[in-house]
Design an enzyme around this catalytic site. Sequence first.
Site, short mmCIF file in Angstrom:
data_model
loop_
_atom_site.label_atom_id
_atom_site.label_comp_id
_atom_site.label_asym_id
_atom_site.label_seq_id
_atom_site.Cartn_x
_atom_site.Cartn_y
_atom_site.Cartn_z
N HIS A 109 1.64 -2.25 -5.16
CA HIS A 109 2.62 -3.29 -4.83
C HIS A 109 1.86 -4.54 -4.39
O HIS A 109 1.99 -5.00 -3.26
CB HIS A 109 3.57 -2.79 -3.74
N GLU A 153 6.97 -4.95 -10.16
CA GLU A 153 7.26 -6.30 -10.66
C GLU A 153 6.07 -6.96 -11.38
O GLU A 153 5.56 -7.99 -10.93
CB GLU A 153 7.74 -7.19 -9.51
N TRP A 197 17.00 -3.26 -0.92
CA TRP A 197 15.94 -4.06 -0.28
C TRP A 197 16.61 -4.95 0.76
O TRP A 197 17.36 -5.83 0.41
CB TRP A 197 15.20 -4.93 -1.31
N GLU A 204 15.20 -1.94 -6.38
CA GLU A 204 15.48 -2.93 -5.33
C GLU A 204 16.77 -3.66 -5.68
O GLU A 204 17.03 -3.96 -6.85
CB GLU A 204 14.36 -3.97 -5.20
#
Length: 527
Positions: free
Chosen positions: A155, A201, A469, A418
């Site tokens: 992450h 992401e 999230w 998320e």
Amino acid sequence: MKIPLLGLLLLISLVGSPTRAEEGPVCPKTETLSRASFPEGFMFGTATAAFQVEGAVNEGCRGPSLWDIYTKKFPHRVKNHNADEAVDFYHRYKEDIQLMKKLNTDGFRLSISWPRIFPHGRMEKGISKEGVQFYHDLIDELLKNDITPLVTVFHWDTPADLEDEYGGFLSERIVPDFVEYANFTFHEYGDKVKNWITFNEPWVFSRSGYDVGKKAPGRCSPYVKEFGKLCQDGRSGFEPYVVSHNLLVGHAEAVDAFRKCEKCKGGKIGIAHSPAWFEPEDVEGGQATVNRVLDFVIGWHLDPTTFGDYPQSMKDAVGSRLPRFTKAQKAKLKDSTDFVGINYYTSFFAKADQKVDSRNPTWATDALVEFEPKTVDGSIKIGSQPNTAKMAVYAKGLRKLMKYIKDRYNSPEIIITENGYGEDLGDKDTDLSVALNDHNRKYYLQRHLLALNEAICEDKVNVTSYFLWSLMDNFEWQDGYTARFGVYYIDFKNNLTRMEKESAKWLSEFLKPGLKPSKSSKLHEEL
């Protein structure tokens, strides 16, 4: 028609089908939206990331990460904040797991910090026994409390030593180092963790970090708007494609290792993508623009892991600046995920960009698109956006995105990794009468859970889990601590005290196990 957030009388009336369609999820029949409205076994959880919550950056032999260096080197680009202490999850995780229990969630998405395990990025340079044990203790505590972990391997916290040595993900040398680290986590925790994400992401990591310079390492070309004057190094329009290419090759090799891991048998692995949804601003040719931007936003990484190669539109537009996969890499990439992770927050209007300067390439000029949460003339906004909101609220976009992924990518399993509402309260940030009464966040969750339920029950999209999230306010990258996404408030000026927001109370009721809606009542919320 625009619907204002405040003063809205929200009526949610849900009628699902109790019988199985020819294909797709089975939804119970309910009159009001609740946990009971979702298919049996559907998981609800909250999400965090190591760098954003753990703190303890100098404990347990943890090495510095890319973001540690970035926040110290460019404090003006992160609101003069850092994550040295963050919300002290490293020491308070047991307390925070009880907050999860209070919410009635049964899942938790966490990430492992690469430099907390390998302080210098490689096993040969040392393993932090304390770091390894921390994640054992955290995972064990989750399981003891009947909370299923979903673990993200990367992450954004590249070990600083690898950044210094060869530029991190700018070099193909990152691939064996990442695979070694990922394989270590699989074998260390694979008997306890059955749900994995390789990368969080990739679109944001590559574009924001290496094309527009908005996030670490803050690289871009001088001609880039907004951040070009701040970037000391970089080559927009080139580097983001190199970074993502190395990331995708690393993903494929890591998944190959995962599928050979005996401890990991029965587990699933995927990537957490972060697409927005896009509505066409111009009617003529508008859908073609939307399809193109979706290729560049989600197809960039989901096409290779599904079909084995980049979208043709990207190959045509980017040309030689887009690296090519070998035949062997394509074979490993194809079908290299067991589920599609989706981080969804907002949507935009998309408009074809006719004023492209090919001498100054960026991801956006390659995509030939402009996108904003309102039309160019400002006359129409997408969804609604309160004054303090970080992004526009458009729940329809979530449903449309789910249907798009189902249709284009062969109806994969989808996990909402998320979804949440961020706000900047400005001078009201410490006013608890404002900060704890987060009605807009409650509204956001209601609307998006309804849209998700419609995608599952009416469109028959195979969504199996939803992660909010975030569990609590935390370090939000370039926004530092000014952007709040949590359902629990963190008092950053008073011992990091955790406080329940209105949204947490609502979510706890929504997720009550065994809750059966009254046949004669409907859900009314005065917002």
